[in-house]
Design a protein around this motif. Structure first.
Motif, PDB file in Angstrom:
ATOM      1  N   GLY A   1      31.850   7.201 -17.921  1.00 26.42           N
ATOM      2  CA  GLY A   1      33.096   7.945 -17.802  1.00 26.42           C
ATOM      3  C   GLY A   1      34.347   7.110 -17.592  1.00 26.42           C
ATOM      4  O   GLY A   1      35.357   7.304 -18.284  1.00 26.42           O
TER       5      GLY A   1
ATOM      6  N   THR B   1      37.688   6.999 -20.082  1.00 33.34           N
ATOM      7  CA  THR B   1      39.045   7.285 -19.621  1.00 33.34           C
ATOM      8  C   THR B   1      39.988   6.143 -19.966  1.00 33.34           C
ATOM      9  O   THR B   1      41.131   6.357 -20.387  1.00 33.34           O
ATOM     10  CB  THR B   1      39.042   7.520 -18.100  1.00 33.34           C
ATOM     11  OG1 THR B   1      38.218   8.655 -17.810  1.00 33.34           O
ATOM     12  CG2 THR B   1      40.446   7.779 -17.592  1.00 33.34           C
ATOM     13  N   LYS B   2      39.516   4.909 -19.801  1.00 30.88           N
ATOM     14  CA  LYS B   2      40.346   3.745 -20.113  1.00 30.88           C
ATOM     15  C   LYS B   2      40.727   3.728 -21.586  1.00 30.88           C
ATOM     16  O   LYS B   2      41.891   3.464 -21.941  1.00 30.88           O
ATOM     17  CB  LYS B   2      39.592   2.463 -19.741  1.00 30.88           C
ATOM     18  CG  LYS B   2      40.366   1.183 -20.005  1.00 30.88           C
ATOM     19  CD  LYS B   2      39.566  -0.039 -19.597  1.00 30.88           C
ATOM     20  CE  LYS B   2      40.322  -1.329 -19.898  1.00 30.88           C
ATOM     21  NZ  LYS B   2      39.540  -2.532 -19.512  1.00 30.88           N
TER      22      LYS B   2
ATOM     23  N   GLN C   1      43.336   6.488 -22.339  1.00 31.50           N
ATOM     24  CA  GLN C   1      44.665   6.113 -21.868  1.00 31.50           C
ATOM     25  C   GLN C   1      45.293   5.088 -22.801  1.00 31.50           C
ATOM     26  O   GLN C   1      46.499   5.131 -23.073  1.00 31.50           O
ATOM     27  CB  GLN C   1      44.580   5.589 -20.439  1.00 31.50           C
ATOM     28  CG  GLN C   1      44.241   6.670 -19.425  1.00 31.50           C
ATOM     29  CD  GLN C   1      43.974   6.125 -18.036  1.00 31.50           C
ATOM     30  OE1 GLN C   1      43.632   4.962 -17.868  1.00 31.50           O
ATOM     31  NE2 GLN C   1      44.136   6.977 -17.036  1.00 31.50           N
TER      32      GLN C   1
ATOM     33  N   ASP D   1      34.586  15.930 -18.617  1.00 33.24           N
ATOM     34  CA  ASP D   1      35.460  14.924 -18.043  1.00 33.24           C
ATOM     35  C   ASP D   1      36.550  14.479 -19.008  1.00 33.24           C
ATOM     36  O   ASP D   1      37.711  14.302 -18.619  1.00 33.24           O
ATOM     37  CB  ASP D   1      34.619  13.717 -17.602  1.00 33.24           C
ATOM     38  CG  ASP D   1      35.443  12.665 -16.884  1.00 33.24           C
ATOM     39  OD1 ASP D   1      36.044  12.997 -15.857  1.00 33.24           O
ATOM     40  OD2 ASP D   1      35.494  11.519 -17.355  1.00 33.24           O
ATOM     41  N   ILE D   2      36.196  14.277 -20.279  1.00 34.71           N
ATOM     42  CA  ILE D   2      37.193  13.808 -21.245  1.00 34.71           C
ATOM     43  C   ILE D   2      38.294  14.847 -21.414  1.00 34.71           C
ATOM     44  O   ILE D   2      39.488  14.523 -21.432  1.00 34.71           O
ATOM     45  CB  ILE D   2      36.528  13.508 -22.597  1.00 34.71           C
ATOM     46  CG1 ILE D   2      35.536  12.343 -22.453  1.00 34.71           C
ATOM     47  CG2 ILE D   2      37.576  13.180 -23.652  1.00 34.71           C
ATOM     48  CD1 ILE D   2      34.782  12.020 -23.718  1.00 34.71           C
TER      49      ILE D   2
ATOM     50  N   THR E   1      40.504  14.829 -18.323  1.00 33.23           N
ATOM     51  CA  THR E   1      41.339  13.627 -18.282  1.00 33.23           C
ATOM     52  C   THR E   1      42.568  13.792 -19.162  1.00 33.23           C
ATOM     53  O   THR E   1      43.701  13.534 -18.742  1.00 33.23           O
ATOM     54  CB  THR E   1      40.535  12.392 -18.739  1.00 33.23           C
ATOM     55  OG1 THR E   1      39.489  12.150 -17.797  1.00 33.23           O
ATOM     56  CG2 THR E   1      41.428  11.166 -18.822  1.00 33.23           C
TER      57      THR E   1
END
Length: 407
Positions: free
Chosen positions: A119, A123-124, A127, A151-152, A155
């Protein structure tokens, strides 16, 4: 135009720490194209909407946010495993095809090498795809979301200032039920729903013209009406979708006269005509209250506006005044705001019981900085040094300590 009943600090073009101007309503719109489940043709819809918007004269970019199953480059004819170049200031230069700028995990890996990422790494990458790409001047940035509500999705919905979301479904009941969940998730994180698209809506026989509704009929429009969101249109099944996707040319370009291409163009026209979606605060922002800099721009209330979408913030000795899209105004004393903090140092994480002793909060406590947290909350720093609390718009509307009238 509503007139505010309080004096406002003079807006400035940024903060001392980050002298970036706050975005205006005329700047880039970021629209998520999402679905509750896989297999509904969401990426195909994204590619064709992007091409249709370009045909209307808009500058368009696409983020292929499906890290584990990227497909946008193939649909647009962009070679896979072609690492993008970098600008001198270390920003990624997106690929471009059919006038559409694109960034995707497919450019960074081979077809036979899956992205095996936990995860935090996902996320990195997300972004980076949004914030560290040299997009240049864009009118619309489409985010081709992975299916689901995990989660994606959270985010992207919470970390970036989404103008709204388009939800794609198919007519069968199981897809419609899951689409409802996707719609509700976006609503819970204050992402406006721009509309629902019903894909694979009937098959038109190329020989006789008869329409066969393989997956039922009208379910998407019924769900949209039930949930009170716009129904953007129905896209029929078309064998040309497969051929055009494999050839790297969206259907609206390769078969412009087909019923499906006409449907895509109509949906794109509807999106282009919606402007910025539900108008609220201009985000992101970072308001240094003491310096009077970085105060967010806003919008006017609208008839039938949302109760939990703020359109303006004001601050004076009486407290934080929040003007909502539905025309209401909340006044919250700064000390009440500090006492309501639910961070781990102020509330027990398991029971929710308060840990903060009110006797330790000064009566004259002040807010020194207010910043946006994605599209759904604000963070507040106080004169006692506390700055770890996040206040959702929903919680702020619920805790209003006073109502004031417009003048």
């Amino acid at each position: 135009m509503m007139k505010w009943s309080r004096k406002s600090a003079t807006p400035d073009a940024g903060t001392a720490a980050d002298p970036q101007p706050a975005p205006t309503r005329a700047e880039r719109r970021m629209i998520a194209v999402s679905s509750g489940k896989g297999g509904v043709g969401k990426s195909t819809v994204t590619a064709n909407l992007a091409a249709s918007l370009v045909q209307q004269g808009l500058r368009v970019g696409v983020v292929d946010a499906d890290i584990y199953g990227p497909s946008i480059p193939g649909m647009l004819g962009i070679p896979a495993n072609t690492p993008p170049a970098m600008t001198p200031d270390r920003k990624v230069i997106p690929a471009e095809a059919h006038g559409i700028k694109v960034i995707s995990m497919a450019m960074l890996s081979d077809d036979d090498k899956p992205a095996i990422l936990r995860g935090p790494m996902v996320t990195k990458y997300l972004q980076m795809f949004v914030a560290q790409v040299d997009w240049g001047e864009l009118d619309v940035l489409l985010l081709d979301m992975p299916p689901g509500t995990g989660d994606i999705q959270l985010t992207l919905a919470q970390a970036f200032p989404l103008s709204g979301a388009v939800v794609v479904t198919t007519p069968q009941d199981v897809s419609l039920k899951i689409a409802r969940r996707g719609l509700r998730m976006m609503e819970q994180v204050n992402v406006p729903i721009l509309g629902l698209v019903e894909n694979m809506s009937g098959f038109t026989c190329p020989s006789c013209g008869e329409v066969t509704h393989i997956f039922h009929k009208g379910g998407g429009e019924a769900i949209a009406a039930d949930l009170g969101v716009p129904f953007l249109g129905a896209v029929p099944l078309d064998p040309g979708v497969v051929d055009s996707g494999d050839a790297g040319a969206p259907l609206v370009l390769s078969h412009p006269d087909s019923p499906a291409a006409q449907a895509y163009r109509a949906i794109a026209t509807a999106l282009a005509g919606q402007g910025g979606g539900a108008a609220g605060l201009s985000v992101p922002f970072d308001w240094n209250v003491a310096q009077g800099s970085g105060r967010p721009g806003g919008a006017a209330p609208v008839a039938g506006g949302a109760a939990e979408v703020p359109v303006a913030l004001d601050l004076d000795e009486t407290g934080l005044s929040i003007h909502w899209q539905d025309g209401a105004e909340s006044l919250i004393a700064i000390r009440d705001l500090r006492l309501a903090c639910r961070c781990a140092s102020c509330r027990d994480e398991m029971t929710g019981a308060p840990l903060l002793d009110p006797a330790n909060v000064p009566l004259d406590i002040a807010a020194t900085r207010i910043w946006s947290v994605g599209n759904y909350a604000i963070g507040v720093a106080f004169s006692d040094g506390h700055d770890t609390g996040i206040y959702t718009f929903k919680a702020l509307r619920a805790m209003e300590s006073a109502e004031v009238e417009d003048v």
